[in-house]
Design an enzyme around this catalytic site. Sequence first.
Site, PDB file in Angstrom:
ATOM      1  CG  ASP A 157      -0.252   0.073   2.548  1.00  0.00           C
ATOM      2  OD1 ASP A 157       0.820  -0.555   2.694  1.00  0.00           O
ATOM      3  OD2 ASP A 157      -0.749   0.760   3.458  1.00  0.00           O
TER       4      ASP A 157
ATOM      5  CD  GLU B  18       4.364   0.923   6.765  1.00  0.00           C
ATOM      6  OE1 GLU B  18       5.083   1.342   7.679  1.00  0.00           O
ATOM      7  OE2 GLU B  18       3.930   1.681   5.859  1.00  0.00           O
TER       8      GLU B  18
HETATM    9  C1  LIG Z   1      21.633  11.559  11.347  1.00  0.00           C
HETATM   10  C2  LIG Z   1      20.560  11.977  10.484  1.00  0.00           C
HETATM   11  C3  LIG Z   1      20.161  11.037   9.484  1.00  0.00           C
HETATM   12  C4  LIG Z   1      18.828  11.360   9.025  1.00  0.00           C
HETATM   13  C5  LIG Z   1      18.439  10.432   8.007  1.00  0.00           C
HETATM   14  C6  LIG Z   1      17.044  10.614   7.678  1.00  0.00           C
HETATM   15  C7  LIG Z   1      16.705   9.758   6.549  1.00  0.00           C
HETATM   16  C8  LIG Z   1      15.251   9.683   6.426  1.00  0.00           C
HETATM   17  C9  LIG Z   1      14.878   8.828   5.337  1.00  0.00           C
HETATM   18  C10 LIG Z   1      13.820   8.081   5.351  1.00  0.00           C
HETATM   19  C11 LIG Z   1      12.839   8.080   6.436  1.00  0.00           C
HETATM   20  C12 LIG Z   1      12.723   6.739   7.074  1.00  0.00           C
HETATM   21  C13 LIG Z   1      11.476   6.114   6.705  1.00  0.00           C
HETATM   22  C14 LIG Z   1      11.373   4.784   7.358  1.00  0.00           C
HETATM   23  C15 LIG Z   1      10.241   4.019   6.862  1.00  0.00           C
HETATM   24  C16 LIG Z   1       8.947   4.683   7.195  1.00  0.00           C
HETATM   25  C17 LIG Z   1       7.813   3.952   6.622  1.00  0.00           C
HETATM   26  C18 LIG Z   1       6.550   4.716   6.885  1.00  0.00           C
HETATM   27  O1  LIG Z   1       6.225   5.651   6.212  1.00  0.00           O
HETATM   28  N1  LIG Z   1       5.822   4.312   7.924  1.00  0.00           N
HETATM   29  C19 LIG Z   1       4.652   4.963   8.356  1.00  0.00           C
HETATM   30  C20 LIG Z   1       4.934   5.957   9.412  1.00  0.00           C
HETATM   31  O2  LIG Z   1       6.049   6.065   9.938  1.00  0.00           O
HETATM   32  O3  LIG Z   1       4.004   6.697   9.741  1.00  0.00           O
HETATM   33 ZN    ZN Z   2       6.790   2.283   3.854  1.00  0.00          ZN
HETATM   34 ZN    ZN Z   3       5.308   5.219   4.151  1.00  0.00          ZN
END
Ligand SMILES: CCCCCCCC/C=C\CCCCCCCC(=O)NCC(=O)O
Ligand code: ZN
Ligand code: ZN
Length: 510
Positions: A133, A197
């Site tokens: 999703d 998810e």
């Molecule tokens: C030291 C700083 C480093 C910062 C790095 C940040 C990188 C951010 C990149 C991605 C974000 C992480 C996403 C993880 C998966 C999230 C999946 C999602 O959307 N889940 C739903 C929710 O969290 O609401």
């Molecule tokens: Zn995700």
């Molecule tokens: Zn997401």
Amino acid sequence: MAALCGRAVVCSLAGLLVLFVSVLLIRTYTWPERAVRQWHWKEPSGMELMEEEKEQLIEALKGAIRIPTVSFSEDKQNTTALAEFGKYIEKVFPNVFSSKLITHEVFGNYSHLFKVNGSDHTLQPYMLLAHLDVVPATPESWEVSPFSGVEQDGYIYGRGTLDDKSSLIGILQALEFLLKKGYKPCRSFYIGLGHDEEVFGHRGAKIMAEELKNRKVKLAFLVDEGLPVIDGIIPGLNCPVALIGITEKGSLTLKLTVNGSPGHSSFPPLESSIGILSAAVSRLEQNPMPNKFGEGPERAMFEHVASKFVFPLNIVMANLWAFSLVVSRFLAQSSSTNAMIRTTTALTIFQSGIKSNVVPPTATATVNFRIHPAQTVKEVLDIVRKTIQDERVELSVMNSFDPLPVSSHDVESVGYQILQHTIHSVFSGAPSAPAVCIGNTDSRYFVPLTNNIYRFNPVILKKEDLNRIHGLNERISKEALERLVQFYFQLIQNADIDKIPIPHRATHEL
Ligand SMILES: CCCCCCCC/C=C\CCCCCCCC(=O)NCC(=O)O
Ligand SMILES: [Zn+2]
Ligand SMILES: [Zn+2]
């Protein structure tokens, strides 16, 4: 006499300074020896994709993007698209669905669980997770239609190209290629593809995990979506670094409500429900949760890659015992690094009013906190109450969970070592570091099955790409997609490692 004393003080201070600088330099330039395991890695076979295979992969992702599997809320999902997606993967990955090695089950109508049976039953199985999703996308703000899977300048655009259809297609495509090459795994593994998810995973991953627990399945390790290979996101870090999420922040979603009296706007109340609520949410935003740098695994992340920082930041990062205050203040300056060091406060929904001359009775707001590993839901709630300090603002908890346990990430940890070795090989020697995953994933439901959960997205992400996740113009380059498949291709083969490793000393092992 006074001059003599003065000289003695100056000499002592100079001595202390020399000592301080020496300690800094020794810690920076003499990387401690670490015990590492001498693993018996087999060279993964047939790593280069042929042109025809590259084309198949690109088309597979484009087709997946064109099916709008949007989750709007727990009770509002595009179920037609979710069902179509199931048929789509069956068509595109025929070997996965017909292999005698593989069993396939559907959970909650749209989630998929595969078990790939390995030849060596003494090896504990592992699991790969992804989700089908996606979050909604507003077409008018995008450069291309978000569900068109358009290719432009070497990029495939569309909702899900980063989160998380690329990984889903990558896993299935890698397995499809491996099966075609006659590959039979030694270690069994599961592939879980959740369908909700983005709206808590209660009907997909949660049910799958419960069923596996009932079947008494224990996993050696699990790899889910998560942190990327960051490039240029932390100032001064002069090479791409793969961040492996060894834990995940907790979450607390609060609904704030203020009830007042409705009436005519020509004689409004002295304080309206909108005004009271606005002041409350503003106080929350203006008073961030405490900076927790050094109290969770984020400190180890910086120490791990200290030698990769430019001078003099390499000295600073190798000596956080002396500089952690200044580093923590620096990290607070940007949203992505700030998220690593504290519980974040996001004002996400604000609702009130129906007409310009009617004073509304009620105002509501939703605030989402992502909880740093050094805090709990209860602690955050206490701080929120103290910060708002207004009895007229009612608080109700919509959902919450504490930060997830820290997975093992030492030299003894098979899953971490397999992941690290694969990253190193696929991302041209990029160093990896354990880190806190700032977003939440389906993997949290699998905590009862394994102590070794890793959240990693095998894609290089630059600063300008960060806002594309859940944002506008989400995209992945064709090159990145090929590398992502290479990652799963090698990870699956590397997981077949069977030898008991011999302890061994080596230097500078990241
Ligand atoms: C030291 C700083 C480093 C910062 C790095 C940040 C990188 C951010 C990149 C991605 C974000 C992480 C996403 C993880 C998966 C999230 C999946 C999602 O959307 N889940 C739903 C929710 O969290 O609401
Ligand atoms: Zn995700
Ligand atoms: Zn997401």
